[in-house]
Design an enzyme around this catalytic site. Structure first.
Site, PDB file in Angstrom:
ATOM      1  N   TYR B 287      -5.961  19.084  50.738  1.00 54.21           N
ATOM      2  CA  TYR B 287      -7.343  18.596  50.621  1.00 54.21           C
ATOM      3  C   TYR B 287      -8.267  19.330  51.595  1.00 54.21           C
ATOM      4  O   TYR B 287      -8.037  19.347  52.809  1.00 54.21           O
ATOM      5  CB  TYR B 287      -7.388  17.106  50.901  1.00 54.21           C
ATOM      6  CG  TYR B 287      -8.660  16.452  50.430  1.00 54.21           C
ATOM      7  CD1 TYR B 287      -8.752  15.915  49.154  1.00 54.21           C
ATOM      8  CD2 TYR B 287      -9.763  16.351  51.260  1.00 54.21           C
ATOM      9  CE1 TYR B 287      -9.914  15.297  48.720  1.00 54.21           C
ATOM     10  CE2 TYR B 287     -10.926  15.736  50.828  1.00 54.21           C
ATOM     11  CZ  TYR B 287     -10.995  15.218  49.556  1.00 54.21           C
ATOM     12  OH  TYR B 287     -12.152  14.608  49.129  1.00 54.21           O
ATOM     13  N   TYR B 337     -15.515  20.653  44.088  1.00 52.82           N
ATOM     14  CA  TYR B 337     -15.200  19.483  44.921  1.00 52.82           C
ATOM     15  C   TYR B 337     -15.378  18.239  44.073  1.00 52.82           C
ATOM     16  O   TYR B 337     -16.487  17.774  43.837  1.00 52.82           O
ATOM     17  CB  TYR B 337     -16.081  19.427  46.163  1.00 52.82           C
ATOM     18  CG  TYR B 337     -15.684  18.266  47.054  1.00 52.82           C
ATOM     19  CD1 TYR B 337     -14.417  18.222  47.635  1.00 52.82           C
ATOM     20  CD2 TYR B 337     -16.541  17.200  47.284  1.00 52.82           C
ATOM     21  CE1 TYR B 337     -14.030  17.153  48.432  1.00 52.82           C
ATOM     22  CE2 TYR B 337     -16.158  16.130  48.083  1.00 52.82           C
ATOM     23  CZ  TYR B 337     -14.901  16.115  48.643  1.00 52.82           C
ATOM     24  OH  TYR B 337     -14.507  15.049  49.428  1.00 52.82           O
TER      25      TYR B 337
END
Ligand SMILES: [Zn+2]
Lengths: 138, 382
Positions: B287, B337
């Site tokens: 992440y 994103y």
């Protein structure tokens, strides 16, 4: 500027700050400091709390310099220093604040080259009771 | 956890285009991604009986189920903490299916943040705690909150901006190979990185993810059912969530040890219930809302010792052919994103052998969710 949106647990902090006192919540049974304020002690699960006055001395644990895009009031003073101060009396308590040249000074009033991790700082209060930090040796 | 190990598999993935601005609504994008994932799996919509997404997902189960003509749902779940929820959506479905609460699960995320509002810009909304301790001081955005940890990591361990550039570059290089990525055909250089504008020192423009419009979904079924599906099954080998003791969300500053975040907690559980160790991982999707999260995660998930996350990035370690290729679709920094859901779908593509930056014979992939908030992770294998 944003003002603190106070909750029940945090209210005493701001009430003391408005009088120029820096106080931190502590357990009235086992004595452990805790921050942010909350109803129950995570060490002994006591609900008895007290607000203990601290010296207002500390050291910079880390810091950032925000640049725009930011909210207009902040963008106008950017880049400024947001510091995380480890309290001398309670090293595990770290308060977010601004490093400024004096109480109520602009957020960009300390030159970038003056700031470093580990620097000693002292608490001051704005006229509205917001704690800020000044360098012990400016 | 022995119950969960390899008991379920991801058999379908789907996504919409990614862009700064897409005309469709979040709800329509969610429906398109889910239908694409079901089509990929070769499973009819009316067979779906479980759904999972994020608490921040605004298209709820009722809307999805009625728009797509799903069957009777017997399990639905939402996971909190923004990007920390990505892997947990799959984990919840895997647990439900492995324990007989459902048979066909769909996880999804639809998001319009490329064209939508930024919560930190809204002055009219009352800020909840812990904002009272940070916002008045101009610590306004997630980038400011993570920059505080990044600065301390640099101070304690000698992590440098070049280390963060290594992360940004690896993601960008992979995005340059991926036609679906927003940063396809847009190379990054060290000069561009070092001369870019600051967002929150020590983080610059290229340390920040791309706000994106887009949606993704994946389909989870039992390992038994997976053998009859259209695609090579990608097994959920291990799964974990992580919310460490005395954790404080994005502002973990009040923890005794702010630099050991949720990754450490998730990792302990993840490896404990796996037949694999970090040495067995061929490729990782970590992440990356901010470059600085990757060194923290490399340490937390055990790819290096504490404090060595920056140094780990040296010598092309994160690139194709390196010690641990990461974010092979470009990640949140350079593909899109979308709260990390693209990392899950890319993990699946790697294990199917269909990535645009394929790691040869990849057999095991770690996928992680947002570090800095209560998190989750998956070990996927083929
Ligand atoms: Zn106590």
């Amino acid at each position: 500027m944003l003002t603190p949106v106070v909750d029940d647990d945090g209210a005493p902090f701001w009430e003391y700050a408005a009088r120029g006192e820096l106080r931190v919540q502590a357990c009235a049974d086992c004595g452990e400091f805790r921050f942010p304020p909350r109803p129950c002690c995570p060490h002994c699960r006591s609900f008895a709390a007290e607000w203990r006055r601290v010296s207002g001395r500390g050291r910079i644990w880390s810091y950032v310099r925000p640049h725009p895009p930011l909210l207009p009031d902040y963008a106008e003073q950017a880049p400024y220093h947001v510091v995380l101060v480890e309290l001398a009396d309670a090293p595990r308590i770290r308060l977010v604040g601004n490093l400024v040249s004096g109480p109520g000074a602009r957020l960009d009033s300390v030159p970038a080259e003056r700031i470093r991790i580990g620097a000693r700082v002292q608490v001051v209060f704005t006229s509205t009771g917001l704690p800020q930090w000044v360098l012990e040796r400016p | 956890m022995a119950v969960l190990k390899d008991a379920t598999a991801i058999v379908g993935i789907g996504q919409t285009p990614f862009a700064k601005q897409l005309p469709a609504t979040e709800r329509a994008l969610a429906c398109r991604a889910i239908l694409a994932a079901l089509d990929d799996a070769g499973i009819a919509p009316d067979e779906v009986d479980a759904l999972a997404s994020y608490t921040m997902e605004e298209t709820d189960e009722v809307e999805v189920a009625k728009a797509l003509g799903l069957g009777d749902l017997t399990f639905f779940s939402k996971v909190g903490y923004g990007g920390g929820g990505s892997c947990a959506t799959v984990a919840h479905l895997a647990a439900a299916i492995a324990t007989g609460q459902a048979t066909v699960g769909v996880a999804w995320r639809s998001r319009k943040r490329g064209s939508g509002p930024r919560p930190w810009k809204n002055t009219t909304v009352q800020l909840p705690t812990p904002a009272q301790w940070t916002r008045p001081y101009g610590l306004l955005r997630p980038a400011d909150e993570i920059a505080m940890l990044a600065r301390r990591h640099m101070h304690e361990y000698g992590t440098t901006r070049d280390h963060l550039f290594n992360v940004a570059l690896a993601c960008r290089n992979r995005a340059n190979q991926n036609p679906a990525a927003i940063m396809y055909e847009r190379p990054l250089t060290r000069e561009m990185y070092m001369n870019s504008r600051w967002i929150s020192e020590p983080l610059c423009l290229f340390d920040n993810c791309l706000e994106t419009d887009g949606a993704l979904a994946c389909v989870v079924v039992s390992a038994e059912r997976a053998r009859d599906c259209r695609r090579t099954p990608v097994y959920v080998h291990s799964a974990a969530q992580g919310l460490p003791a005395q954790h404080h969300g994005m502002v973990n500053y009040w923890n005794d040890d702010p630099l050991t975040g949720p990754a450490w907690t998730a990792a302990r559980h993840l490896w404990k219930h796996a037949d694999l160790t970090p040495d067995d991982i061929d490729v990782a999707q970590i992440y990356d809302a901010f470059t600085a999260l990757i060194p923290l995660s490399l340490e937390g998930y055990g790819f290096c010792a504490r404090g060595e996350g920056g140094a780990f990035t040296e010598g092309g370690a994160l690139e194709t052919g390196g010690r641990l290729p990461v974010n092979t679709s470009g990640g949140g920094l350079s593909e899109a994103y979308v709260h990390g859901f693209n990392l899950i779908t890319e993990g699946v593509r790697q294990l199917r052998g269909t990535s645009t930056a394929q790691v040869p014979e990849a057999a095991a992939c770690l996928v992680t969710a947002g570090e800095g908030v209560p998190t989750s992770a998956l070990l996927l294998r083929n």
